[in-house]
Design a protein around this motif. Structure first.
Motif, mmCIF file in Angstrom:
data_model
loop_
_atom_site.group_PDB
_atom_site.id
_atom_site.type_symbol
_atom_site.label_atom_id
_atom_site.label_comp_id
_atom_site.label_asym_id
_atom_site.label_seq_id
_atom_site.Cartn_x
_atom_site.Cartn_y
_atom_site.Cartn_z
ATOM 1 N N VAL A 190 43.511 -16.632 7.822
ATOM 2 C CA VAL A 190 44.050 -17.336 9.266
ATOM 3 C C VAL A 190 45.317 -17.746 9.131
ATOM 4 O O VAL A 190 46.200 -17.551 10.341
ATOM 5 C CB VAL A 190 43.543 -18.911 9.059
ATOM 6 C CG1 VAL A 190 43.836 -19.669 10.062
ATOM 7 C CG2 VAL A 190 41.590 -18.794 8.591
ATOM 8 N N ASP A 191 45.777 -17.512 7.782
ATOM 9 C CA ASP A 191 47.365 -17.993 7.603
ATOM 10 C C ASP A 191 47.895 -17.182 7.924
ATOM 11 O O ASP A 191 47.849 -16.377 6.228
ATOM 12 C CB ASP A 191 47.849 -19.237 6.677
ATOM 13 C CG ASP A 191 46.557 -20.249 6.776
ATOM 14 O OD1 ASP A 191 46.758 -21.097 8.111
ATOM 15 O OD2 ASP A 191 46.376 -21.230 6.057
ATOM 16 N N TRP A 192 48.908 -15.917 8.545
ATOM 17 C CA TRP A 192 49.711 -15.189 8.516
ATOM 18 C C TRP A 192 50.757 -14.952 6.975
ATOM 19 O O TRP A 192 51.258 -15.737 7.365
ATOM 20 C CB TRP A 192 49.349 -14.161 9.476
ATOM 21 C CG TRP A 192 49.100 -13.613 10.464
ATOM 22 C CD1 TRP A 192 47.369 -13.851 10.356
ATOM 23 C CD2 TRP A 192 49.013 -12.536 11.036
ATOM 24 N NE1 TRP A 192 47.063 -12.308 10.897
ATOM 25 C CE2 TRP A 192 47.412 -11.976 12.150
ATOM 26 C CE3 TRP A 192 50.414 -11.560 11.652
ATOM 27 C CZ2 TRP A 192 47.983 -11.840 12.944
ATOM 28 C CZ3 TRP A 192 50.544 -11.038 12.917
ATOM 29 C CH2 TRP A 192 48.794 -10.822 13.219
ATOM 30 N N ASN A 193 50.962 -14.273 6.808
ATOM 31 C CA ASN A 193 52.139 -13.604 5.920
ATOM 32 C C ASN A 193 52.711 -12.750 6.131
ATOM 33 O O ASN A 193 52.526 -11.769 7.824
ATOM 34 C CB ASN A 193 52.334 -13.884 4.630
ATOM 35 C CG ASN A 193 51.217 -12.722 3.687
ATOM 36 O OD1 ASN A 193 51.244 -11.748 4.513
ATOM 37 N ND2 ASN A 193 49.974 -13.056 3.046
ATOM 38 N N LEU A 194 53.870 -11.704 6.066
ATOM 39 C CA LEU A 194 54.513 -10.666 6.036
ATOM 40 C C LEU A 194 53.952 -9.548 6.349
ATOM 41 O O LEU A 194 53.669 -8.570 7.126
ATOM 42 C CB LEU A 194 55.987 -10.500 5.618
ATOM 43 C CG LEU A 194 56.377 -9.644 5.808
ATOM 44 C CD1 LEU A 194 57.051 -9.068 7.152
ATOM 45 C CD2 LEU A 194 57.927 -8.953 4.743
ATOM 46 N N SER A 195 52.705 -9.638 5.606
ATOM 47 C CA SER A 195 51.688 -8.106 5.243
ATOM 48 C C SER A 195 51.237 -7.983 6.288
ATOM 49 O O SER A 195 50.610 -6.969 6.872
ATOM 50 C CB SER A 195 51.420 -8.338 4.002
ATOM 51 O OG SER A 195 50.043 -8.626 3.814
ATOM 52 N N ASP A 196 50.733 -9.254 7.125
ATOM 53 C CA ASP A 196 49.544 -9.567 8.398
ATOM 54 C C ASP A 196 50.464 -8.837 9.193
ATOM 55 O O ASP A 196 50.017 -7.996 10.719
ATOM 56 C CB ASP A 196 48.802 -10.831 8.504
ATOM 57 C CG ASP A 196 48.189 -10.786 7.254
ATOM 58 O OD1 ASP A 196 46.944 -10.604 6.814
ATOM 59 O OD2 ASP A 196 48.614 -12.108 6.633
ATOM 60 N N VAL A 197 51.588 -8.912 9.642
ATOM 61 C CA VAL A 197 52.762 -8.493 9.994
ATOM 62 C C VAL A 197 52.860 -7.475 10.637
ATOM 63 O O VAL A 197 52.826 -6.494 11.259
ATOM 64 C CB VAL A 197 53.700 -9.432 10.376
ATOM 65 C CG1 VAL A 197 55.016 -8.527 11.286
ATOM 66 C CG2 VAL A 197 53.815 -10.999 10.379
ATOM 67 N N VAL A 198 53.557 -6.724 9.132
ATOM 68 C CA VAL A 198 53.255 -5.237 8.918
ATOM 69 C C VAL A 198 52.002 -4.520 9.578
ATOM 70 O O VAL A 198 51.990 -3.722 10.320
ATOM 71 C CB VAL A 198 53.765 -5.125 7.723
ATOM 72 C CG1 VAL A 198 53.069 -3.403 7.185
ATOM 73 C CG2 VAL A 198 55.044 -5.386 7.041
ATOM 74 N N ALA A 199 50.900 -4.929 9.177
ATOM 75 C CA ALA A 199 49.079 -4.331 9.618
ATOM 76 C C ALA A 199 49.474 -3.976 10.361
ATOM 77 O O ALA A 199 48.787 -3.177 11.441
ATOM 78 C CB ALA A 199 48.480 -5.172 8.585
ATOM 79 N N ASP A 200 50.212 -5.798 11.122
ATOM 80 C CA ASP A 200 49.639 -5.188 12.924
ATOM 81 C C ASP A 200 50.580 -4.643 13.063
ATOM 82 O O ASP A 200 49.844 -4.002 14.370
ATOM 83 C CB ASP A 200 49.808 -7.380 13.352
ATOM 84 C CG ASP A 200 49.465 -7.108 15.004
ATOM 85 O OD1 ASP A 200 48.429 -7.322 14.890
ATOM 86 O OD2 ASP A 200 50.623 -7.602 15.381
ATOM 87 N N PHE A 201 51.498 -3.842 13.314
ATOM 88 C CA PHE A 201 52.209 -3.182 14.023
ATOM 89 C C PHE A 201 52.285 -1.752 13.360
ATOM 90 O O PHE A 201 52.653 -1.120 14.281
ATOM 91 C CB PHE A 201 53.807 -3.722 13.337
ATOM 92 C CG PHE A 201 54.815 -2.389 13.194
ATOM 93 C CD1 PHE A 201 55.268 -2.176 14.248
ATOM 94 C CD2 PHE A 201 54.775 -1.406 12.275
ATOM 95 C CE1 PHE A 201 56.091 -1.159 14.236
ATOM 96 C CE2 PHE A 201 55.809 0.134 12.384
ATOM 97 C CZ PHE A 201 56.815 -0.119 13.701
ATOM 98 N N GLY A 202 51.494 -1.607 12.047
ATOM 99 C CA GLY A 202 50.322 0.129 11.961
ATOM 100 C C GLY A 202 49.320 0.032 13.078
ATOM 101 O O GLY A 202 49.020 1.091 12.841
ATOM 102 N N GLU A 203 48.572 -0.926 13.322
ATOM 103 C CA GLU A 203 47.357 -1.254 14.137
ATOM 104 C C GLU A 203 46.474 -1.274 13.354
ATOM 105 O O GLU A 203 46.084 -0.014 12.682
ATOM 106 C CB GLU A 203 47.304 -0.046 14.880
ATOM 107 C CG GLU A 203 48.118 -0.961 16.121
ATOM 108 C CD GLU A 203 48.127 0.310 17.293
ATOM 109 O OE1 GLU A 203 47.278 0.286 18.372
ATOM 110 O OE2 GLU A 203 48.598 0.483 18.636
ATOM 111 N N GLN A 204 45.090 -2.101 12.406
ATOM 112 C CA GLN A 204 44.142 -1.918 11.843
ATOM 113 C C GLN A 204 42.944 -1.423 12.637
ATOM 114 O O GLN A 204 42.869 -1.814 13.935
ATOM 115 C CB GLN A 204 43.822 -3.595 11.666
ATOM 116 C CG GLN A 204 44.739 -4.605 10.208
ATOM 117 C CD GLN A 204 44.807 -5.534 10.565
ATOM 118 O OE1 GLN A 204 45.347 -6.064 11.707
ATOM 119 N NE2 GLN A 204 44.163 -6.597 9.483
#
Length: 246
Positions: A184-198
């Motif tokens: 729910v609360d994103w951090n930088l690792s979630d941004v990176v994962a979104d960039f790489g596409e889960q």
């Protein structure tokens, strides 16, 4: 268990060189007759990290996220008193892409084709680890379980800058657990994962679930209960115990 076959992007794997005594212990690609003693009921656990996990990835890492998962696996093996039967090994997500690296880092670490292989992959390591399950299964190895912790790799950009398989994985394992990080609360690792596409998986795993955990926290994903009540950690531990004690 998800069925499929190795894609055109899957490297051609060298024939495994083992020392089995019966066909049940012999990789199907190895038709030669051999005479040697073989240890039965052993376990090999590969923990495949994502970008910046086991080595530096551009400006990030190494972060050793899967090493924390390995600590839990090792602790469970120790508590079950089956350490002499089990080996754990962390790998970078790109540690088995060439024939030479696959033989040296993976195939060469598996005692024989009766060894129960467990693959636990995180992020890009989940994507490539899923491919590895098919590569090993197609060569006659016993892939007992695949665990994918928020696998990433769908993005065209991440494929262009990372050494990953291009095609969507078609895993082959006796049992597959998949976890999607959905913090729910994103951090930088979630941004990176979104960039790489889960990798959004709708069917295939025996157990799957979405957890309110940040992408980087592979150890939390591994330990948190999933639908059905058990965590990936519990599922792996029970499977390893059953295999070594049968």
């Amino acid at each position: 268990m998800a069925e499929g076959s190795a894609t055109a992007d899957t490297p051609e794997v060298p024939v495994a060189r083992r020392n089995p005594v019966t066909h049940t212990l012999t990789c199907k690609t190895d038709q030669s007759v051999k005479q040697a003693s073989v240890k039965l009921r052993d376990v090999m656990v590969f923990l495949v990290g994502g970008a910046g996990d086991q080595e530096r990835y551009y400006v990030d890492g190494p972060n050793h996220n899967v090493d924390y998962v390995r600590e839990m696996v090792d602790a469970d093996i120790e508590a079950l008193e089956i350490k002499k039967y089990c080996t754990t090994l962390p790998l970078g997500y790109n540690a088995f892409m060439s024939e030479e690296d696959l033989e040296k880092n993976v195939i060469g670490k598996i005692s024989n084709c009766n060894t129960a292989v467990y693959i636990i992959g995180h992020s890009l390591g989940g994507w490539n680890g899923a491919h590895l399950s098919a590569v090993l299964s197609d060569r006659g190895f016993k892939v007992k379980m695949l665990v994918t912790l928020d696998p990433v790799g769908h993005g065209k950009i991440v494929y262009g800058i990372s050494k990953i398989y291009r095609q969507v994985p078609q895993p082959k394992a006796e049992y597959w657990v998949n976890i999607r990080a959905a913090a729910v609360d994103w951090n930088l690792s979630d941004v990176v994962a979104d960039f790489g596409e889960q990798w959004e998986i709708s069917a295939g795993p025996n157990v799957m679930g979405r957890l309110d955990i940040n992408h980087a926290d592979a150890n939390f994903m591994y330990a948190r209960p999933l639908p059905g009540g058990k965590s990936a950690r519990q599922i792996v531990r029970e499977s390893i115990l059953k295999w070594t004690k049968e």
